[in-house]
Design a protein around this motif. Structure first.
Motif, mmCIF file in Angstrom:
data_model
loop_
_atom_site.group_PDB
_atom_site.id
_atom_site.type_symbol
_atom_site.label_atom_id
_atom_site.label_comp_id
_atom_site.label_asym_id
_atom_site.label_seq_id
_atom_site.Cartn_x
_atom_site.Cartn_y
_atom_site.Cartn_z
ATOM 1 N N LEU A 32 0.917 -1.138 0.030
ATOM 2 C CA LEU A 32 0.081 0.059 0.092
ATOM 3 C C LEU A 32 0.780 1.384 -0.036
ATOM 4 C CD1 LEU A 32 -2.611 -0.877 2.786
ATOM 5 C CD2 LEU A 32 -2.790 -1.386 0.279
ATOM 6 N N HIS A 33 0.477 2.169 -0.796
ATOM 7 C CA HIS A 33 1.353 3.551 -0.679
ATOM 8 C C HIS A 33 0.225 4.583 -0.135
ATOM 9 C CE1 HIS A 33 2.565 7.535 -2.412
ATOM 10 N NE2 HIS A 33 3.551 6.966 -2.352
ATOM 11 N N TYR A 34 1.065 5.469 0.661
ATOM 12 C CA TYR A 34 0.097 6.271 1.467
ATOM 13 C C TYR A 34 0.319 7.742 1.106
ATOM 14 C CZ TYR A 34 -0.924 2.431 4.419
ATOM 15 O OH TYR A 34 -1.400 1.217 4.982
ATOM 16 N N ASP A 35 -0.542 8.532 1.105
ATOM 17 C CA ASP A 35 -0.387 10.030 0.840
ATOM 18 C C ASP A 35 -0.005 10.897 1.964
ATOM 19 O OD1 ASP A 35 -2.687 10.422 2.094
ATOM 20 O OD2 ASP A 35 -4.055 10.676 0.662
ATOM 21 N N ASP A 36 0.417 12.121 1.801
ATOM 22 C CA ASP A 36 0.969 12.946 2.914
ATOM 23 C C ASP A 36 -0.253 12.914 4.139
ATOM 24 O OD1 ASP A 36 2.896 13.586 1.525
ATOM 25 O OD2 ASP A 36 2.188 15.058 0.685
ATOM 26 N N GLU A 37 -1.477 12.411 4.145
ATOM 27 C CA GLU A 37 -2.267 12.574 5.169
ATOM 28 C C GLU A 37 -2.544 11.124 5.732
ATOM 29 O OE1 GLU A 37 -6.002 14.179 3.363
ATOM 30 O OE2 GLU A 37 -5.204 15.862 3.226
ATOM 31 N N GLY A 38 -1.703 10.288 5.253
ATOM 32 C CA GLY A 38 -1.756 8.855 5.693
ATOM 33 C C GLY A 38 -2.944 8.035 5.351
ATOM 34 N N LYS A 39 -3.440 8.323 4.152
ATOM 35 C CA LYS A 39 -4.642 7.682 3.548
ATOM 36 C C LYS A 39 -4.084 6.854 2.110
ATOM 37 C CE LYS A 39 -8.194 11.044 4.626
ATOM 38 N NZ LYS A 39 -9.166 12.013 3.871
ATOM 39 N N VAL A 40 -4.375 5.902 2.097
ATOM 40 C CA VAL A 40 -4.126 4.853 0.896
ATOM 41 C C VAL A 40 -4.555 5.550 -0.457
ATOM 42 C CG1 VAL A 40 -4.304 2.637 -0.208
ATOM 43 C CG2 VAL A 40 -4.268 2.638 2.369
ATOM 44 N N ASP A 41 -3.638 5.923 -1.389
ATOM 45 C CA ASP A 41 -3.805 6.094 -2.454
ATOM 46 C C ASP A 41 -3.447 5.467 -3.741
ATOM 47 O OD1 ASP A 41 -0.987 6.555 -2.628
ATOM 48 O OD2 ASP A 41 -0.908 8.722 -2.796
ATOM 49 N N SER A 42 -2.732 4.442 -3.444
ATOM 50 C CA SER A 42 -2.618 3.225 -4.463
ATOM 51 C C SER A 42 -2.153 2.038 -3.614
ATOM 52 C CB SER A 42 -1.514 3.696 -5.383
ATOM 53 O OG SER A 42 -0.230 4.048 -4.876
ATOM 54 N N SER A 43 -1.957 1.066 -4.597
ATOM 55 C CA SER A 43 -1.797 -0.180 -3.970
ATOM 56 C C SER A 43 -1.047 -1.258 -5.253
ATOM 57 C CB SER A 43 -2.874 -1.341 -3.468
ATOM 58 O OG SER A 43 -3.821 -1.596 -4.244
ATOM 59 N N TYR A 44 -0.348 -2.186 -4.756
ATOM 60 C CA TYR A 44 0.255 -3.160 -5.863
ATOM 61 C C TYR A 44 0.384 -4.548 -5.267
ATOM 62 C CZ TYR A 44 3.970 -5.616 -8.423
ATOM 63 O OH TYR A 44 4.529 -6.477 -9.128
ATOM 64 N N GLN A 45 -0.293 -5.459 -5.877
ATOM 65 C CA GLN A 45 -0.414 -6.883 -5.472
ATOM 66 C C GLN A 45 0.857 -7.379 -6.039
ATOM 67 O OE1 GLN A 45 -3.672 -9.318 -6.749
ATOM 68 N NE2 GLN A 45 -4.144 -9.506 -4.869
#
Length: 290
Positions: free
Chosen positions: A19-32
């Motif tokens: 999981l990749h998180y944005d500056d606010e700590g929210k998931v903005d992308s993922s890679y399986q």
């Protein structure tokens, strides 16, 4: 040493998502990175996992020591579920990890002290620690360097010390994640010979992650990964008989295997999956005599 029948590693429908998180700590992308991988390894086996960069092989390696845990499916190491936090210690005692860069694992200024670091943290009595250190260094052919500084060792020697540090903790299984990637050909040969000896003489289960084709030849079974999935599995001969299939997923075969394959394409009656120069020479001699 005969291979035992008990499974030490069992994985079912394993998935793992980064999981990749944005500056606010929210998931903005993922890679399986793993997509429904099934895996079974018997005690005492030597398993090689092969794949190009991004195939998922290193992500799978980190699952085996619970450095990462599945986001889907199950993985049991010697009967312990890696998702169970209360079993992490047992999992990591069972499956020791050796990484690419030995400098990242060597922390002491004297070889024997470095090898004894793991058993000391396990609370092993001092007398037994030194006996384990002696045996581990002897097993990897580094006993004469026990008083040396790791800084004075070659890359291959450092990696053998790193392996000794894992052996001293007496794991049932050693997972090596591209352990020769940073070594020259001589160092690579030292490390692979050490691993083969541990498997054959000590019965240690070995999982070798690599992209060097020649390193998988001594294994019992090869698992080939591509894009997070297991796409082939078989003996080294079975896998390297599938030259076109391997090239389709951007993998090579050992040089002698490819030479024999090309000669076969030119009409020579050679078998598939030749793995050694000796075998190749014997086949050529057979053709000349015939």
């Amino acid at each position: 040493m005969s291979k035992k029948e008990k499974s030490i590693i069992e994985g079912h429908d394993l998935t793992y998502e980064y999981l990749h998180y944005d500056d606010e700590g929210k998931v903005d992308s993922s890679y399986q990175a793993l997509k429904g991988v099934d895996l079974e390894v018997k005690e005492g086996q030597f398993i090689a996992i092969l794949g190009h960069n991004g195939s998922g092989k290193s992500t799978l390696a980190r699952q085996l020591n619970a450095l990462l845990v599945p986001t889907g499916g199950t993985l049991f190491i010697d009967g312990n579920d890696t998702r169970d936090e209360s079993k992490i210690w047992e999992v990591r005692q069972t499956a020791g990890m050796v990484f690419q860069n030995p400098d990242n694992q060597i922390i002491s200024s004297v070889v024997e002290e470095d090898v004894g670091f793991g058993p000391e943290n396990m609370g092993i009595p001092t007398k037994e620690i030194w006996e384990r250190v002696r045996k581990a260094l002897n097993a990897v052919g580094m006993l004469e360097y026990r008083k040396s500084s790791p800084n004075r060792l070659s890359g291959g020697q450092k990696q053998r010390v790193a392996i000794a540090g894992v052996i001293a903790m007496k794991p049932k299984c050693i997972v090596l994640d591209e352990p020769t990637a940073m070594l020259d050909p001589g160092g690579r040969a030292e490390v692979i010979d050490t691993v083969r000896q541990l498997n054959r003489e000590e019965g240690v289960t070995v999982i070798l992650i690599t992209h060097y084709m020649e390193e998988v030849i001594p294994s019992d079974r090869v698992i080939v990964m591509d894009e997070g999935k297991v796409v082939m599995t078989g003996t080294p001969r079975e896998i390297f008989s599938r030259v076109d299939d391997l090239k389709a997923i951007r993998l090579d075969v050992p040089k002698v295997t490819e030479l024999a394959y090309l000669l076969k394409m030119k009409g020579l009656s050679l078998p598939d999956g030749i793995l050694s120069i000796e075998e190749f020479t014997e086949e050529l001699d057979r053709l000349r005599e015939g």
